[in-house]
Design a protein around this motif. Structure first.
Motif, PDB file in Angstrom:
ATOM      1  N   GLU A 159      61.901   4.993  56.512  1.00 14.33           N
ATOM      2  CA  GLU A 159      63.257   4.642  56.888  1.00 14.33           C
ATOM      3  C   GLU A 159      64.048   5.934  56.981  1.00 14.33           C
ATOM      4  OE1 GLU A 159      67.031   2.393  54.842  1.00 14.33           O
ATOM      5  OE2 GLU A 159      65.010   1.842  54.233  1.00 14.33           O
ATOM      6  N   VAL A 160      64.890   6.032  57.990  1.00 10.88           N
ATOM      7  CA  VAL A 160      65.707   7.210  58.171  1.00 10.88           C
ATOM      8  C   VAL A 160      67.040   6.975  57.473  1.00 10.88           C
ATOM      9  CG1 VAL A 160      66.878   8.669  59.857  1.00 10.88           C
ATOM     10  CG2 VAL A 160      64.616   7.764  60.353  1.00 10.88           C
ATOM     11  N   VAL A 161      67.408   7.897  56.596  1.00 11.00           N
ATOM     12  CA  VAL A 161      68.687   7.822  55.905  1.00 11.00           C
ATOM     13  C   VAL A 161      69.494   9.026  56.348  1.00 11.00           C
ATOM     14  CG1 VAL A 161      69.854   7.785  53.669  1.00 11.00           C
ATOM     15  CG2 VAL A 161      67.624   6.685  53.945  1.00 11.00           C
ATOM     16  N   ARG A 162      70.641   8.753  56.938  1.00  9.83           N
ATOM     17  CA  ARG A 162      71.481   9.842  57.431  1.00  9.83           C
ATOM     18  C   ARG A 162      72.647  10.037  56.488  1.00  9.83           C
ATOM     19  NH1 ARG A 162      72.149   9.488  63.780  1.00  9.83           N
ATOM     20  NH2 ARG A 162      73.538  11.154  63.190  1.00  9.83           N
ATOM     21  N   ASP A 163      73.000  11.296  56.234  1.00  6.54           N
ATOM     22  CA  ASP A 163      74.110  11.604  55.340  1.00  6.54           C
ATOM     23  C   ASP A 163      75.460  11.403  56.010  1.00  6.54           C
ATOM     24  OD1 ASP A 163      72.525  12.222  53.218  1.00  6.54           O
ATOM     25  OD2 ASP A 163      72.469  14.366  53.624  1.00  6.54           O
ATOM     26  N   ASP A 164      75.512  11.416  57.328  1.00 11.48           N
ATOM     27  CA  ASP A 164      76.802  11.338  58.002  1.00 11.48           C
ATOM     28  C   ASP A 164      77.291   9.903  58.189  1.00 11.48           C
ATOM     29  OD1 ASP A 164      74.814  10.772  59.772  1.00 11.48           O
ATOM     30  OD2 ASP A 164      75.744  11.817  61.465  1.00 11.48           O
ATOM     31  N   GLU A 165      76.506   8.896  57.809  1.00  9.00           N
ATOM     32  CA  GLU A 165      76.938   7.504  57.917  1.00  9.00           C
ATOM     33  C   GLU A 165      77.347   7.005  56.539  1.00  9.00           C
ATOM     34  OE1 GLU A 165      73.763   5.252  59.577  1.00  9.00           O
ATOM     35  OE2 GLU A 165      73.839   6.312  61.492  1.00  9.00           O
ATOM     36  N   HIS A 191      77.721   4.490  53.502  1.00  9.13           N
ATOM     37  CA  HIS A 191      76.963   3.347  53.011  1.00  9.13           C
ATOM     38  C   HIS A 191      77.886   2.512  52.147  1.00  9.13           C
ATOM     39  CE1 HIS A 191      73.105   4.783  54.439  1.00  9.13           C
ATOM     40  NE2 HIS A 191      73.469   5.993  54.053  1.00  9.13           N
ATOM     41  N   HIS A 240      81.625   8.441  51.204  1.00 11.76           N
ATOM     42  CA  HIS A 240      81.143   9.410  52.197  1.00 11.76           C
ATOM     43  C   HIS A 240      81.427  10.812  51.702  1.00 11.76           C
ATOM     44  CE1 HIS A 240      80.962  11.472  56.140  1.00 11.76           C
ATOM     45  NE2 HIS A 240      80.022  10.569  56.373  1.00 11.76           N
ATOM     46  N   ARG A 241      80.619  11.781  52.104  1.00 11.14           N
ATOM     47  CA  ARG A 241      80.774  13.152  51.595  1.00 11.14           C
ATOM     48  C   ARG A 241      82.092  13.795  52.035  1.00 11.14           C
ATOM     49  NH1 ARG A 241      76.694  16.632  55.388  1.00 11.14           N
ATOM     50  NH2 ARG A 241      77.482  15.783  57.309  1.00 11.14           N
TER      51      ARG A 241
END
Length: 188
Positions: A167-173, A175, A180-181
């Motif tokens: 599964e691809v986990v993106r930091d820019d989305e 959750h 969010h960062r």
């Protein structure tokens, strides 16, 4: 006794298709024929004549390709203005192929180009190509391969046989439940 990792048996190599064998041979035979014809003409008429024939072929081929391209562009823009769907090329394929064959150095390619450019033979080639494509599409129509499944099968049948689920986990989305960062409430 062997040391280290055991070697897995290699799967048998797939057979080469007939086209992969015959196409390179056909190209090589074509090149030999072109060189042989050019040497015959050079012996009969001289090297300067061969050079001029090649230059004239390239120039004429460029003119033919340019003219066929303009005709295709006019047809496309005319259909777009009328709001029609872009359909078949309007008969510009064989003149374009003829121009490209003229641009190739050689006398056999020039003869093939003239067959593509001469109207009666061009019409004959066009009809034959249409019949060939209709037969191929008809054969693939009902019982043919599903292209969507083809890509799936190609992905699943890799040479090493490994498929890694993930599964691809993106930091820019963002959750749900996790800030969010770039959130201003996060400590800097």
């Amino acid at each position: 006794m062997t040391t280290g990792a055991s070697q897995l048996p290699r799967p048998p190599r797939p057979r080469r298709s007939r086209a992969r064998t015959l196409v390179p041979l056909g190209i090589a035979a074509w090149l030999v024929l072109e060189i042989w014809l050019l040497t015959l003409v050079a012996d009969a008429a001289g090297g300067l004549t061969v050079f001029l024939l090649l230059v004239v072929g390239v120039v004429l081929g460029a003119v033919v390709v340019k003219r066929a391209g303009r005709r295709a562009w006019r047809s496309l823009t005319g259909r777009a203005r009328a709001g029609e769907q872009a359909g078949p090329g309007g008969g510009n394929t064989l003149p374009m192929l003829g121009g490209l064959l003229l641009m190739l150095p050689g006398l056999a390619s020039d003869a093939a180009a003239l067959v593509c450019l001469f109207p009666p033979t061009r019409a004959l080639l066009h009809r034959r190509a249409e019949r060939f494509v209709e037969r191929r599409v008809g054969a693939m129509g009902a019982g043919g391969p599903d292209l969507g499944n083809l890509f799936q099968q190609a992905r699943m049948h890799r040479p090493d046989g490994k498929v890694v689920p993930g599964e691809v986990v993106r930091d820019d989305e963002p959750h749900p439940g996790r800030p969010h960062r770039d959130d201003p409430q996060l400590p800097g």
